[in-house]
Design a protein around this motif. Structure first.
Motif, PDB file in Angstrom:
ATOM      1  N   PHE A   5       0.829  -1.208   0.000  1.00  0.00           N
ATOM      2  CA  PHE A   5       0.000   0.000   0.000  1.00  0.00           C
ATOM      3  C   PHE A   5       0.863   1.257   0.000  1.00  0.00           C
ATOM      4  CE2 PHE A   5      -2.363   3.311   2.326  1.00  0.00           C
ATOM      5  CZ  PHE A   5      -3.375   3.512   1.397  1.00  0.00           C
ATOM      6  N   ARG A   6       1.784   1.363   0.958  1.00  0.00           N
ATOM      7  CA  ARG A   6       2.635   2.560   1.024  1.00  0.00           C
ATOM      8  C   ARG A   6       3.546   2.674  -0.201  1.00  0.00           C
ATOM      9  NH1 ARG A   6       2.391   1.470   6.649  1.00  0.00           N
ATOM     10  NH2 ARG A   6       1.402   3.199   7.751  1.00  0.00           N
ATOM     11  N   THR A   7       4.010   1.532  -0.694  1.00  0.00           N
ATOM     12  CA  THR A   7       4.856   1.541  -1.889  1.00  0.00           C
ATOM     13  C   THR A   7       4.076   2.070  -3.085  1.00  0.00           C
ATOM     14  OG1 THR A   7       6.136  -0.330  -1.051  1.00  0.00           O
ATOM     15  CG2 THR A   7       6.260   0.104  -3.420  1.00  0.00           C
ATOM     16  N   SER A   8       2.824   1.652  -3.232  1.00  0.00           N
ATOM     17  CA  SER A   8       2.017   2.116  -4.368  1.00  0.00           C
ATOM     18  C   SER A   8       1.733   3.615  -4.261  1.00  0.00           C
ATOM     19  CB  SER A   8       0.715   1.327  -4.484  1.00  0.00           C
ATOM     20  OG  SER A   8      -0.160   1.623  -3.421  1.00  0.00           O
ATOM     21  N   LEU A   9       1.513   4.113  -3.045  1.00  0.00           N
ATOM     22  CA  LEU A   9       1.308   5.552  -2.869  1.00  0.00           C
ATOM     23  C   LEU A   9       2.567   6.335  -3.221  1.00  0.00           C
ATOM     24  CD1 LEU A   9      -0.741   5.808   0.447  1.00  0.00           C
ATOM     25  CD2 LEU A   9      -1.551   6.200  -1.879  1.00  0.00           C
ATOM     26  N   ALA A  10       3.718   5.858  -2.769  1.00  0.00           N
ATOM     27  CA  ALA A  10       4.984   6.535  -3.066  1.00  0.00           C
ATOM     28  C   ALA A  10       5.247   6.557  -4.570  1.00  0.00           C
ATOM     29  CB  ALA A  10       6.132   5.854  -2.330  1.00  0.00           C
ATOM     30  N   GLN A  11       4.960   5.457  -5.229  1.00  0.00           N
ATOM     31  CA  GLN A  11       5.152   5.377  -6.671  1.00  0.00           C
ATOM     32  C   GLN A  11       4.213   6.342  -7.397  1.00  0.00           C
ATOM     33  OE1 GLN A  11       4.488   1.496  -8.305  1.00  0.00           O
ATOM     34  NE2 GLN A  11       5.067   2.107 -10.379  1.00  0.00           N
ATOM     35  N   ALA A  12       2.960   6.389  -6.984  1.00  0.00           N
ATOM     36  CA  ALA A  12       1.987   7.281  -7.617  1.00  0.00           C
ATOM     37  C   ALA A  12       2.395   8.739  -7.436  1.00  0.00           C
ATOM     38  CB  ALA A  12       0.594   7.034  -7.038  1.00  0.00           C
ATOM     39  N   ARG A  13       2.887   9.078  -6.230  1.00  0.00           N
ATOM     40  CA  ARG A  13       3.353  10.458  -5.995  1.00  0.00           C
ATOM     41  C   ARG A  13       4.551  10.780  -6.882  1.00  0.00           C
ATOM     42  NH1 ARG A  13       3.175   8.957  -0.531  1.00  0.00           N
ATOM     43  NH2 ARG A  13       1.157   9.465   0.352  1.00  0.00           N
ATOM     44  N   ALA A  14       5.506   9.849  -6.946  1.00  0.00           N
ATOM     45  CA  ALA A  14       6.718  10.060  -7.746  1.00  0.00           C
ATOM     46  C   ALA A  14       6.388  10.235  -9.226  1.00  0.00           C
ATOM     47  CB  ALA A  14       7.682   8.886  -7.551  1.00  0.00           C
ATOM     48  N   GLU A  15       5.363   9.554  -9.686  1.00  0.00           N
ATOM     49  CA  GLU A  15       4.969   9.651 -11.096  1.00  0.00           C
ATOM     50  C   GLU A  15       4.070  10.852 -11.358  1.00  0.00           C
ATOM     51  OE1 GLU A  15       3.173   5.881 -11.966  1.00  0.00           O
ATOM     52  OE2 GLU A  15       5.083   4.797 -11.789  1.00  0.00           O
ATOM     53  N   GLY A  16       3.700  11.572 -10.293  1.00  0.00           N
ATOM     54  CA  GLY A  16       2.867  12.758 -10.453  1.00  0.00           C
ATOM     55  C   GLY A  16       1.443  12.450 -10.901  1.00  0.00           C
ATOM     56  N   ARG A  17       0.937  11.327 -10.477  1.00  0.00           N
ATOM     57  CA  ARG A  17      -0.414  10.945 -10.888  1.00  0.00           C
ATOM     58  C   ARG A  17      -1.456  11.914 -10.336  1.00  0.00           C
ATOM     59  NH1 ARG A  17      -0.422   4.475  -9.779  1.00  0.00           N
ATOM     60  NH2 ARG A  17       1.398   3.989 -11.049  1.00  0.00           N
ATOM     61  N   GLN A  53      -6.290   1.508  -8.969  1.00  0.00           N
ATOM     62  CA  GLN A  53      -5.866   0.576 -10.005  1.00  0.00           C
ATOM     63  C   GLN A  53      -6.044   1.147 -11.408  1.00  0.00           C
ATOM     64  OE1 GLN A  53      -7.991  -3.020  -9.117  1.00  0.00           O
ATOM     65  NE2 GLN A  53      -6.736  -3.450  -7.322  1.00  0.00           N
ATOM     66  N   ASN A  54      -6.719   2.280 -11.498  1.00  0.00           N
ATOM     67  CA  ASN A  54      -6.887   2.949 -12.786  1.00  0.00           C
ATOM     68  C   ASN A  54      -6.025   4.192 -12.885  1.00  0.00           C
ATOM     69  OD1 ASN A  54      -9.081   1.712 -14.678  1.00  0.00           O
ATOM     70  ND2 ASN A  54      -9.764   1.353 -12.585  1.00  0.00           N
ATOM     71  N   GLY A  55      -4.932   4.204 -12.134  1.00  0.00           N
ATOM     72  CA  GLY A  55      -3.906   5.221 -12.315  1.00  0.00           C
ATOM     73  C   GLY A  55      -4.013   6.469 -11.462  1.00  0.00           C
ATOM     74  N   LYS A  56      -4.935   6.545 -10.544  1.00  0.00           N
ATOM     75  CA  LYS A  56      -5.060   7.740  -9.707  1.00  0.00           C
ATOM     76  C   LYS A  56      -4.252   7.566  -8.425  1.00  0.00           C
ATOM     77  CE  LYS A  56      -8.283   9.497 -12.363  1.00  0.00           C
ATOM     78  NZ  LYS A  56      -8.030  10.561 -13.282  1.00  0.00           N
ATOM     79  N   LEU A  57      -3.857   8.682  -7.848  1.00  0.00           N
ATOM     80  CA  LEU A  57      -3.240   8.690  -6.527  1.00  0.00           C
ATOM     81  C   LEU A  57      -4.372   8.813  -5.520  1.00  0.00           C
ATOM     82  CD1 LEU A  57      -1.031   8.927  -4.400  1.00  0.00           C
ATOM     83  CD2 LEU A  57      -0.800  11.338  -5.002  1.00  0.00           C
ATOM     84  N   VAL A  58      -4.620   7.756  -4.785  1.00  0.00           N
ATOM     85  CA  VAL A  58      -5.741   7.725  -3.838  1.00  0.00           C
ATOM     86  C   VAL A  58      -5.184   7.517  -2.436  1.00  0.00           C
ATOM     87  CG1 VAL A  58      -7.935   6.657  -3.239  1.00  0.00           C
ATOM     88  CG2 VAL A  58      -7.193   6.699  -5.625  1.00  0.00           C
ATOM     89  N   GLU A  59      -5.047   8.622  -1.707  1.00  0.00           N
ATOM     90  CA  GLU A  59      -4.598   8.532  -0.324  1.00  0.00           C
ATOM     91  C   GLU A  59      -5.822   8.351   0.559  1.00  0.00           C
ATOM     92  OE1 GLU A  59      -0.688  11.281  -0.193  1.00  0.00           O
ATOM     93  OE2 GLU A  59      -2.587  12.338  -0.511  1.00  0.00           O
ATOM     94  N   ARG A  60      -5.711   7.497   1.534  1.00  0.00           N
ATOM     95  CA  ARG A  60      -6.828   7.271   2.450  1.00  0.00           C
ATOM     96  C   ARG A  60      -6.566   8.026   3.746  1.00  0.00           C
ATOM     97  NH1 ARG A  60      -5.603   3.553  -1.583  1.00  0.00           N
ATOM     98  NH2 ARG A  60      -7.272   2.056  -1.891  1.00  0.00           N
ATOM     99  N   ARG A  61      -7.469   8.901   4.087  1.00  0.00           N
ATOM    100  CA  ARG A  61      -7.392   9.642   5.343  1.00  0.00           C
ATOM    101  C   ARG A  61      -8.776   9.687   5.956  1.00  0.00           C
ATOM    102  NH1 ARG A  61      -4.256  14.895   3.207  1.00  0.00           N
ATOM    103  NH2 ARG A  61      -2.409  13.830   2.459  1.00  0.00           N
ATOM    104  N   TRP A  62      -8.835   9.526   7.253  1.00  0.00           N
ATOM    105  CA  TRP A  62     -10.126   9.678   7.928  1.00  0.00           C
ATOM    106  C   TRP A  62     -10.515  11.131   7.888  1.00  0.00           C
ATOM    107  CZ3 TRP A  62     -12.809   5.604   8.305  1.00  0.00           C
ATOM    108  CH2 TRP A  62     -12.217   4.371   8.554  1.00  0.00           C
ATOM    109  N   GLY A  63     -11.732  11.381   7.547  1.00  0.00           N
ATOM    110  CA  GLY A  63     -12.247  12.744   7.471  1.00  0.00           C
ATOM    111  C   GLY A  63     -13.423  12.922   8.411  1.00  0.00           C
TER     112      GLY A  63
END
Length: 108
Positions: A5-17, A53-63
């Motif tokens: 999970f954290r790896t996928s978020l870091a990758q998405a951020r690095a790619e500027g998704r 899974q469709n290329g978006k950066l989706v961070e999960r935070r409680w709101g």
């Protein structure tokens, strides 16, 4: 250990998704868990995974998306608040603080 999970978020951020934002409320903000929480949680998980899974950066935070009426009702009962004038007399910030305290009782 793989932290996918954290790896996928870091990758998405690095790619500027592009970010896909999903606001979620605190778990069980208005009472103990029940079937409705499980169902809603499953749907929210599926939706966020779909967009990730469709290329978006989706961070999960409680709101704080819960509508608040059950919380306000609980505070009104506990403090003897009868209406808007009582809320205004105690002050909106004080009323909101009381509401937050109730929510945090279930979020901890």
């Amino acid at each position: 250990e793989i932290d996918a999970f954290r790896t996928s978020l870091a990758q998405a951020r690095a790619e500027g998704r592009e970010r896909w934002v999903f606001y979620d409320g605190p778990p069980f903000a208005t009472g103990l868990p029940h079937y409705g929480h499980i169902l809603a949680g499953t749907i929210k998980d599926v939706v966020t995974r779909f967009w990730a899974q469709n290329g978006k950066l989706v961070e999960r935070r409680w709101g704080w998306d819960c509508h608040g009426l059950p919380i306000e009702y609980e505070i009104e009962q506990a403090l003897g608040v009868k209406g808007r004038a009582d809320v205004e007399a105690m002050g909106i910030p004080a009323f909101n603080a009381e509401c937050r305290a109730v929510v945090m009782r279930y979020a901890a």
